[in-house]
Write an enzyme that holds these catalytic residues in place. Structure first.
Site, PDB file in Angstrom:
ATOM      1  CB  CYS A 384      80.676  63.360  34.761  1.00 56.70           C
ATOM      2  SG  CYS A 384      80.377  62.620  33.493  1.00 56.70           S
ATOM      3  CB  CYS A 387      79.762  64.844  31.379  1.00 56.13           C
ATOM      4  SG  CYS A 387      78.900  63.276  31.916  1.00 56.13           S
TER       5      CYS A 387
HETATM    6  P1  FAD Z   1      68.570  67.862  32.234  1.00 53.16           P
HETATM    7  O1  FAD Z   1      68.998  67.266  30.897  1.00 53.16           O
HETATM    8  O2  FAD Z   1      69.375  67.917  33.602  1.00 53.16           O
HETATM    9  O3  FAD Z   1      67.643  69.349  32.046  1.00 53.16           O
HETATM   10  C1  FAD Z   1      67.627  70.137  33.151  1.00 53.16           C
HETATM   11  C2  FAD Z   1      66.324  71.011  32.655  1.00 53.16           C
HETATM   12  O4  FAD Z   1      66.406  71.716  31.606  1.00 53.16           O
HETATM   13  C3  FAD Z   1      65.109  70.084  32.508  1.00 53.16           C
HETATM   14  O5  FAD Z   1      64.398  69.853  33.468  1.00 53.16           O
HETATM   15  C4  FAD Z   1      64.162  70.774  31.486  1.00 53.16           C
HETATM   16  O6  FAD Z   1      63.576  71.871  32.224  1.00 53.16           O
HETATM   17  C5  FAD Z   1      65.414  71.728  30.597  1.00 53.16           C
HETATM   18  N1  FAD Z   1      65.529  71.136  29.414  1.00 53.16           N
HETATM   19  C6  FAD Z   1      66.062  69.895  29.149  1.00 53.16           C
HETATM   20  N2  FAD Z   1      66.056  69.632  28.021  1.00 53.16           N
HETATM   21  C7  FAD Z   1      66.191  70.958  27.137  1.00 53.16           C
HETATM   22  C8  FAD Z   1      66.492  71.225  25.933  1.00 53.16           C
HETATM   23  N3  FAD Z   1      66.716  70.506  25.084  1.00 53.16           N
HETATM   24  N4  FAD Z   1      66.210  72.751  25.726  1.00 53.16           N
HETATM   25  C9  FAD Z   1      65.646  73.427  26.702  1.00 53.16           C
HETATM   26  N5  FAD Z   1      65.619  73.040  27.964  1.00 53.16           N
HETATM   27  C10 FAD Z   1      65.805  71.798  28.332  1.00 53.16           C
HETATM   28  N6  FAD Z   1      74.764  62.607  31.396  1.00 53.16           N
HETATM   29  C11 FAD Z   1      75.440  61.621  30.665  1.00 53.16           C
HETATM   30  O7  FAD Z   1      74.785  60.652  31.242  1.00 53.16           O
HETATM   31  N7  FAD Z   1      76.180  61.479  29.600  1.00 53.16           N
HETATM   32  C12 FAD Z   1      76.784  62.655  29.238  1.00 53.16           C
HETATM   33  O8  FAD Z   1      77.609  62.489  28.375  1.00 53.16           O
HETATM   34  C13 FAD Z   1      76.398  63.979  29.560  1.00 53.16           C
HETATM   35  N8  FAD Z   1      77.068  65.252  29.313  1.00 53.16           N
HETATM   36  C14 FAD Z   1      76.545  66.306  29.939  1.00 53.16           C
HETATM   37  C15 FAD Z   1      77.282  67.348  29.609  1.00 53.16           C
HETATM   38  C16 FAD Z   1      77.288  68.510  30.129  1.00 53.16           C
HETATM   39  C17 FAD Z   1      77.761  69.883  29.820  1.00 53.16           C
HETATM   40  C18 FAD Z   1      76.212  68.642  31.413  1.00 53.16           C
HETATM   41  C19 FAD Z   1      75.689  69.730  32.131  1.00 53.16           C
HETATM   42  C20 FAD Z   1      75.482  67.351  31.596  1.00 53.16           C
HETATM   43  C21 FAD Z   1      75.588  66.231  31.034  1.00 53.16           C
HETATM   44  N9  FAD Z   1      75.039  65.175  31.391  1.00 53.16           N
HETATM   45  C22 FAD Z   1      75.393  64.078  30.847  1.00 53.16           C
HETATM   46  C23 FAD Z   1      74.037  65.206  32.392  1.00 53.16           C
HETATM   47  C24 FAD Z   1      72.842  65.312  31.872  1.00 53.16           C
HETATM   48  O9  FAD Z   1      72.543  66.296  30.519  1.00 53.16           O
HETATM   49  C25 FAD Z   1      71.355  65.420  32.501  1.00 53.16           C
HETATM   50  O10 FAD Z   1      71.634  66.753  33.287  1.00 53.16           O
HETATM   51  C26 FAD Z   1      71.245  64.479  33.499  1.00 53.16           C
HETATM   52  O11 FAD Z   1      70.805  63.195  32.821  1.00 53.16           O
HETATM   53  C27 FAD Z   1      69.931  64.694  34.399  1.00 53.16           C
HETATM   54  O12 FAD Z   1      68.783  64.860  33.397  1.00 53.16           O
HETATM   55  P2  FAD Z   1      67.645  65.501  33.900  1.00 53.16           P
HETATM   56  O13 FAD Z   1      66.407  64.662  33.375  1.00 53.16           O
HETATM   57  O14 FAD Z   1      67.241  65.863  35.153  1.00 53.16           O
HETATM   58  O15 FAD Z   1      67.320  67.008  32.845  1.00 53.16           O
END
Ligand code: FAD
Length: 457
Positions: A384, A387
């Site tokens: 994205c 991101c």
């Molecule tokens: P995710 O945030 O994907 O987390 C995956 C798993 O990691 C979680 O289930 C949990 O087990 C673990 N986890 C979560 N947080 C933490 C933590 N702080 N410490 C340790 N473990 C943790 N989305 C946007 O809307 N805007 C953006 O600007 C954006 N930037 C991104 C940048 C990067 C580099 C990446 C890789 C992703 C980005 N995303 C962004 C996507 C977003 O971060 C999430 O991946 C997405 O919203 C899905 O969230 P999720 O609830 O599935 O958990």
């Protein structure tokens, strides 16, 4: 006062959350002023579109391309354009190409061809030089001429809808860099980029990634902090985890927490079409996870220390902020100094001197650096655009903070040997600081909203 030791992180006996919040009230306006009103700090030069994911084949739909992300939204065709992942992750504003390379001997600024609204007046830097002390891959390492300029103010980091398997693969791979001990899965550092499966060989890759994902989850659980807000000692030393490895995990987890905070704070309400804070998003991703919030504050302390330490270096008259206009240069410099001075308001906020000193510490430093470099390379796997932009800014920002903390000596302002900071590193550092100041503010507001919601129950 006693400093935050990387061992104690945020400890109410030394520097508490409240102290950092108070500091943030002073720092945030100065950082906002710097990053939002100066040409130098509001634009970032990077290779946003020309690099492919070096770790897996992102052409086959297995990872973070927009296709994967879109899949996770139900009935994409039924929803308004403004809500679509493609629309939300689109970059706004002029995207200017680098005007070309200047001869190295000429250390004078060049006028760039950046378009009227960009207002950038200097584009030349030592950006192509690679320093072994770097914690990040210089953006233009491989293709200098392919850098693009992007306006950071026109492309705020916020909710984009990017999620699902693509986003999880990147996060898993990032956390996997934390396994300092060699596992059966080859880490990105263990294999050359060309050795990674591509094309038909990528057929088994999904299984490999799933196994690696499970391993990453285990590692995460093993390294996770106890769920208490103030942690004097994590006890992880006795669990065979050295300080450096834990710090590495904290930086990554704190960055993840910060990104989650921003997307929850600037969220698009599907029903109303309005942007604003989403309490439910915060409750799910951060509220019950004291370890994530603790890691976010840890990063705040770490970056604050790096910014404060940099003050004397940036005062050197030799440091110019890429403008022919002396007044503009002076104004940018005074804004930078305001930030560095305010960052120094809590003395000894973070004590980096205890790292890389005992036991296997010194030998870990290079490992630490290489792993951080791999995380910066992983940003090319983020499917994205917005991101990826902010992922690159922040990994470079943390990489620069680590470089300042661990590669610059105390005599940073006078030392001839101080490593050169590239323009992109400085811009990334101060914008990453800006992101952290925003996160602390947002967490505070979310906590109030959560308490109010609780009262109304
Ligand atoms: P995710 O945030 O994907 O987390 C995956 C798993 O990691 C979680 O289930 C949990 O087990 C673990 N986890 C979560 N947080 C933490 C933590 N702080 N410490 C340790 N473990 C943790 N989305 C946007 O809307 N805007 C953006 O600007 C954006 N930037 C991104 C940048 C990067 C580099 C990446 C890789 C992703 C980005 N995303 C962004 C996507 C977003 O971060 C999430 O991946 C997405 O919203 C899905 O969230 P999720 O609830 O599935 O958990």
């Amino acid at each position: 006062g006693c400093p935050i030791s990387p061992k104690a992180i945020v400890d109410d006996a030394c520097v508490s959350y409240a102290t950092l919040d108070k500091l943030n009230a002073r720092v945030k306006p100065a950082v906002d002023d710097l990053t939002k009103t100066t040409d130098f700090f509001s634009h970032y030069r990077l290779n946003l579109f020309h690099k492919s994911c070096p770790f897996w084949d992102d052409q086959n739909g297995l990872c973070g391309n927009i296709g994967c992300a879109v899949e996770t939204l139900d009935n994409e065709e039924d929803i308004p354009d403004v809500w679509k992942v493609k629309e939300l992750s689109k970059l706004e504003g002029p995207l200017a190409k680098h005007p070309g390379r200047a001869p190295k001997e000429e250390h004078r600024p060049l006028h760039g061809e950046l378009g009227e609204s960009v207002g950038e007046s200097c584009v030349y830097d030592h950006e192509d030089e690679c320093d072994e002390r770097d914690y990040c891959v210089p953006e233009d390492e491989s293709a200098f001429s392919k850098g693009d300029y992007v306006s950071l103010t026109k492309n705020p980091e916020r909710f984009t809808g990017y999620s699902g398997v693509g986003a999880h693969m990147v996060w898993d791979a990032i956390y996997r860099e934390n396994c300092f001990q060699r596992s059966s899965f080859p880490r990105s550092a263990d294999v050359g980029i060309s050795q990674w499966p591509r094309g038909p060989a990528a057929m088994d890759f999904k299984q490999v990634m799933e196994a690696a994902g499970r391993q990453a989850q285990l590692d995460r659980e093993r390294l996770r902090e106890p769920e208490t807000p103030f942690v004097a000692s994590t006890g992880l030393e006795s669990d065979d985890e050295c300080l450096e490895k834990r710090v590495f995990y904290r930086v990554v987890s704190g960055m993840h927490a910060s990104i989650s905070t921003h997307l929850c704070w600037d969220y698009l309400n599907k029903t109303t079409g309005l942007w604003g804070p989403n309490l439910e998003c915060y409750m799910e991703r951060l509220h019950g996870h004291a370890d994530r919030i603790s890691n976010l504050y840890f990063n705040y302390a770490l970056v604050t220390r790096a910014v404060a330490k940099l003050g004397p270096y940036l005062q050197k008259p030799a440091y110019t902020f890429c403008t022919d206009d002396a007044r503009e240069d002076a104004s940018t410099r005074s804004k930078v100094l305001k930030v560095t001075q305010r960052a120094a308001l809590v003395p000894n906020i973070f004590d980096e001197s205890v790292m890389f000193v005992n036991g296997e510490g010194p030998s870990l430093k290079e490992d630490f650096r290489n792993r951080f470099r791999n995380i910066s390379r992983l940003m090319d796997c983020v499917g994205c655009d917005k991101c990826r932009l902010w992922g690159k800014v922040q990994t470079n920002g943390y990489g620069t903070a680590l470089k300042v903390l661990f590669e610059f000596g105390k005599d940073i302002g006078t030392s001839e040997d101080a490593p050169v900071l590239k323009r992109t590193e400085l811009v990334a550092l101060f914008n990453t600081y800006g992101r952290l100041t925003q996160s602390l503010m947002a967490i505070g507001q979310f906590q109030k909203m959560a308490a109010e919601a609780e009262d109304q129950r």
